[in-house]
Design a protein around this motif. Structure first.
Motif, PDB file in Angstrom:
ATOM      1  N   HIS A 282       0.816  -1.211   0.000  1.00 33.87           N
ATOM      2  CA  HIS A 282       0.000   0.000   0.000  1.00 33.87           C
ATOM      3  C   HIS A 282       0.854   1.268   0.000  1.00 33.87           C
ATOM      4  O   HIS A 282       0.340   2.360  -0.266  1.00 33.87           O
ATOM      5  N   LEU A 283       2.153   1.141   0.312  1.00 32.59           N
ATOM      6  CA  LEU A 283       3.036   2.301   0.356  1.00 32.59           C
ATOM      7  C   LEU A 283       3.584   2.616  -1.034  1.00 32.59           C
ATOM      8  O   LEU A 283       4.021   1.724  -1.762  1.00 32.59           O
ATOM      9  N   ALA A 284       3.574   3.912  -1.381  1.00 35.05           N
ATOM     10  CA  ALA A 284       4.088   4.333  -2.687  1.00 35.05           C
ATOM     11  C   ALA A 284       5.564   3.977  -2.833  1.00 35.05           C
ATOM     12  O   ALA A 284       6.014   3.588  -3.922  1.00 35.05           O
ATOM     13  N   ALA A 285       6.327   4.111  -1.740  1.00 34.32           N
ATOM     14  CA  ALA A 285       7.760   3.798  -1.787  1.00 34.32           C
ATOM     15  C   ALA A 285       7.986   2.324  -2.113  1.00 34.32           C
ATOM     16  O   ALA A 285       8.912   1.980  -2.851  1.00 34.32           O
ATOM     17  N   VAL A 286       7.149   1.467  -1.569  1.00 30.71           N
ATOM     18  CA  VAL A 286       7.275   0.030  -1.826  1.00 30.71           C
ATOM     19  C   VAL A 286       6.957  -0.273  -3.292  1.00 30.71           C
ATOM     20  O   VAL A 286       7.635  -1.089  -3.939  1.00 30.71           O
ATOM     21  N   LYS A 287       5.953   0.392  -3.830  1.00 31.26           N
ATOM     22  CA  LYS A 287       5.615   0.196  -5.241  1.00 31.26           C
ATOM     23  C   LYS A 287       6.778   0.595  -6.140  1.00 31.26           C
ATOM     24  O   LYS A 287       7.084  -0.093  -7.124  1.00 31.26           O
ATOM     25  N   THR A 294      16.056   1.879  -8.333  1.00 27.76           N
ATOM     26  CA  THR A 294      17.220   1.593  -7.501  1.00 27.76           C
ATOM     27  C   THR A 294      17.213   2.331  -6.177  1.00 27.76           C
ATOM     28  O   THR A 294      17.594   1.768  -5.145  1.00 27.76           O
ATOM     29  N   TYR A 295      16.701   3.583  -6.176  1.00 24.03           N
ATOM     30  CA  TYR A 295      16.950   4.431  -5.016  1.00 24.03           C
ATOM     31  C   TYR A 295      16.006   5.627  -5.059  1.00 24.03           C
ATOM     32  O   TYR A 295      15.702   6.159  -6.138  1.00 24.03           O
ATOM     33  N   GLY A 296      15.496   6.060  -3.903  1.00 29.42           N
ATOM     34  CA  GLY A 296      14.652   7.253  -3.888  1.00 29.42           C
ATOM     35  C   GLY A 296      13.927   7.413  -2.568  1.00 29.42           C
ATOM     36  O   GLY A 296      14.172   6.683  -1.599  1.00 29.42           O
ATOM     37  N   TYR A 297      13.013   8.375  -2.529  1.00 30.71           N
ATOM     38  CA  TYR A 297      12.216   8.602  -1.328  1.00 30.71           C
ATOM     39  C   TYR A 297      10.856   9.155  -1.703  1.00 30.71           C
ATOM     40  O   TYR A 297      10.659   9.699  -2.804  1.00 30.71           O
ATOM     41  N   VAL A 298       9.910   9.002  -0.788  1.00 29.48           N
ATOM     42  CA  VAL A 298       8.537   9.454  -1.000  1.00 29.48           C
ATOM     43  C   VAL A 298       8.028  10.055   0.303  1.00 29.48           C
ATOM     44  O   VAL A 298       8.268   9.511   1.389  1.00 29.48           O
ATOM     45  N   PHE A 299       7.319  11.203   0.206  1.00 31.68           N
ATOM     46  CA  PHE A 299       6.602  11.754   1.350  1.00 31.68           C
ATOM     47  C   PHE A 299       5.154  11.287   1.233  1.00 31.68           C
ATOM     48  O   PHE A 299       4.510  11.497   0.207  1.00 31.68           O
ATOM     49  N   GLU A 300       4.641  10.657   2.269  1.00 37.08           N
ATOM     50  CA  GLU A 300       3.240  10.257   2.238  1.00 37.08           C
ATOM     51  C   GLU A 300       2.675  10.144   3.646  1.00 37.08           C
ATOM     52  O   GLU A 300       3.421  10.030   4.628  1.00 37.08           O
ATOM     53  N   LYS A 301       1.350  10.196   3.710  1.00 35.08           N
ATOM     54  CA  LYS A 301       0.679  10.097   5.002  1.00 35.08           C
ATOM     55  C   LYS A 301       0.578   8.637   5.416  1.00 35.08           C
ATOM     56  O   LYS A 301       0.338   7.762   4.588  1.00 35.08           O
ATOM     57  N   ASN A 302       0.771   8.403   6.729  1.00 34.47           N
ATOM     58  CA  ASN A 302       0.559   7.048   7.222  1.00 34.47           C
ATOM     59  C   ASN A 302      -0.920   6.872   7.562  1.00 34.47           C
ATOM     60  O   ASN A 302      -1.749   7.749   7.311  1.00 34.47           O
ATOM     61  N   ARG A 303      -1.270   5.765   8.153  1.00 30.10           N
ATOM     62  CA  ARG A 303      -2.683   5.460   8.426  1.00 30.10           C
ATOM     63  C   ARG A 303      -3.277   6.369   9.495  1.00 30.10           C
ATOM     64  O   ARG A 303      -4.491   6.448   9.648  1.00 30.10           O
ATOM     65  N   LEU A 304      -2.436   7.064  10.241  1.00 27.74           N
ATOM     66  CA  LEU A 304      -2.906   7.994  11.268  1.00 27.74           C
ATOM     67  C   LEU A 304      -3.024   9.413  10.735  1.00 27.74           C
ATOM     68  O   LEU A 304      -3.406  10.330  11.465  1.00 27.74           O
ATOM     69  N   GLY A 305      -2.689   9.597   9.455  1.00 23.63           N
ATOM     70  CA  GLY A 305      -2.799  10.917   8.853  1.00 23.63           C
ATOM     71  C   GLY A 305      -1.566  11.785   9.023  1.00 23.63           C
ATOM     72  O   GLY A 305      -1.584  12.962   8.652  1.00 23.63           O
ATOM     73  N   ASN A 306      -0.484  11.219   9.580  1.00 23.46           N
ATOM     74  CA  ASN A 306       0.753  11.980   9.778  1.00 23.46           C
ATOM     75  C   ASN A 306       1.695  11.733   8.605  1.00 23.46           C
ATOM     76  O   ASN A 306       1.799  10.611   8.100  1.00 23.46           O
ATOM     77  N   TYR A 307       2.387  12.787   8.191  1.00 19.00           N
ATOM     78  CA  TYR A 307       3.341  12.639   7.095  1.00 19.00           C
ATOM     79  C   TYR A 307       4.593  11.914   7.559  1.00 19.00           C
ATOM     80  O   TYR A 307       5.086  12.142   8.668  1.00 19.00           O
ATOM     81  N   LYS A 308       5.081  11.037   6.696  1.00 25.18           N
ATOM     82  CA  LYS A 308       6.327  10.335   6.944  1.00 25.18           C
ATOM     83  C   LYS A 308       7.173  10.338   5.680  1.00 25.18           C
ATOM     84  O   LYS A 308       6.658  10.471   4.565  1.00 25.18           O
ATOM     85  N   ILE A 309       8.473  10.195   5.900  1.00 27.28           N
ATOM     86  CA  ILE A 309       9.395  10.015   4.782  1.00 27.28           C
ATOM     87  C   ILE A 309       9.660   8.515   4.651  1.00 27.28           C
ATOM     88  O   ILE A 309       9.951   7.842   5.647  1.00 27.28           O
ATOM     89  N   TYR A 310       9.555   8.006   3.433  1.00 30.43           N
ATOM     90  CA  TYR A 310       9.896   6.612   3.172  1.00 30.43           C
ATOM     91  C   TYR A 310      11.030   6.584   2.151  1.00 30.43           C
ATOM     92  O   TYR A 310      10.831   6.921   0.975  1.00 30.43           O
ATOM     93  N   GLY A 311      12.211   6.210   2.608  1.00 30.49           N
ATOM     94  CA  GLY A 311      13.331   6.012   1.692  1.00 30.49           C
ATOM     95  C   GLY A 311      13.350   4.563   1.240  1.00 30.49           C
ATOM     96  O   GLY A 311      12.980   3.666   2.003  1.00 30.49           O
TER      97      GLY A 311
END
Length: 334
Positions: A282-287, A294-311
């Motif tokens: 369900h995570l954009a970073a995982v997709k 190869t490498y990157g990061y995504v800002f997205e909201k978690n299930r609680l509505g808080n923004y997180k960075i996913y590298g």
């Protein structure tokens, strides 16, 4: 005075920068509120001065100056807010890049570790005592192979067990679980994959009830002098040793690290939870990672509505080890 070598956690320092920026924002909000009230006060003062006529002319000048002050304050707070917002955005970008770097470094270390396991299996398959299981007629040849396998396990420590199998998939020697000798493994996926590849084959992570542990199987042909297949050598890597890499990754106290397989299932996490049961598709970073980026990061909201960075970082393999399409995912709070 002797200098001390201090190791700084970048995520903590960036967090402190963002905290300071938030405090500055609160101060600016207070200044903006005061400016708004001052502006209202100047307006009321101007009205009262107009009512007073000639007698209120001096008061009107003061009211005008108060209004100028309020306007200047509001203009300054707008500029300051832009500066602070820019600082926060840059801090988030720095943290995001660092998070992706940690993911890249983690999957690279895992690849290097598994490359060594790849080499172990191929090297040990060439040992004389392993080949003698099929080439020798000595009655103690199996006992000698068993002893060798157990010695390798004791020396290398990262293995749960080692096996020698014949071409039909029957175990003929074992390092630890000697009760498996004579057992048929022909229907096991790891054996079928190795036989089909006619080369070393690496399984995905799976849970072995017999070993009571998560493991990865490395299986390769045992070849004679002319290259003919005599049998197969198979190792069981102790997956717990991967956590030495994961636990040493420099992430924040509230961060998390996951290793996922090509289907998005968690195969390792710092919390040790959800192994082979939790799916992060369900995570954009995982997709992105599963697609092979190869490498990157995504800002997205978690299930609680808080923004997180996913590298994220996708395996590149290492030398002869091609990797299993696994990826590392690092999450940090914004």
């Amino acid at each position: 005075m002797e200098e001390k070598n201090l190791v700084f956690d970048a995520s903590i320092l960036i967090g402190e920068l963002k905290s300071a920026s938030n405090e500055m924002s609160q101060v600016i909000d207070s200044i903006r509120e005061i400016a708004d009230r001052t502006n209202l006060l100047s307006l009321n003062s101007a009205i009262e001065a107009a009512r007073a006529g000639e007698a209120g002319r001096g008061f009107s000048v003061v009211a005008s100056e108060i209004k100028k002050l309020a306007s200047t304050s509001l203009s300054s707070t707008k500029e300051s807010s832009k500066i602070i917002e820019n600082i926060q955005n840059k801090a988030n970008q720095v943290m995001a890049i660092r998070t992706a770097d940690v993911a890249y470094d983690t999957i690279d270390k895992i690849d290097r570790n598994l490359f060594e396991r790849n080499c172990d299996a191929q090297a040990w398959a060439s040992f004389d005592k392993v080949k003698d299981c099929f080439l020798s007629t000595e009655p103690d040849r199996i006992a000698a192979a068993n002893e060798l396998l157990k010695k390798l396990i004791d020396i290398y420590e990262v293995y749960l067990d080692l096996y020698v199998l014949d071409k039909q998939g029957k175990i003929v020697a074992a390092g630890v679980r000697r009760e498996l000798i004579g057992k048929d493994m022909v229907n096991k996926q790891w054996f079928q994959d190795a036989r089909a590849a006619d080369d070393i084959s690496v399984s995905d992570l799976y849970y072995s009830k017999g070993l009571n542990n998560h493991t990865v199987a490395y299986t390769c042909p045992i070849r004679g002098e002319s290259g003919e297949v005599l049998g197969y050598f198979s190792t069981r890597f102790n997956w717990n040793f991967i956590y030495d890499i994961i636990d040493s990754a420099r992430i924040g106290q509230n961060g998390e690290i996951f290793i996922i397989n090509k289907h998005g299932y968690v195969i390792a996490s710092r919390s040790r939870k959800g192994i082979l049961s939790d799916n992060l598709n369900h995570l954009a970073a995982v997709k992105c990672a599963i697609r092979g980026e190869t490498y990157g990061y995504v800002f997205e909201k978690n299930r609680l509505g808080n923004y997180k960075i996913y590298g994220y970082a996708h395996t590149r393999g290492y030398n002869a080890y091609k990797g299993k399409d696994w990826s590392a995912i690092i999450s940090e709070s914004v």
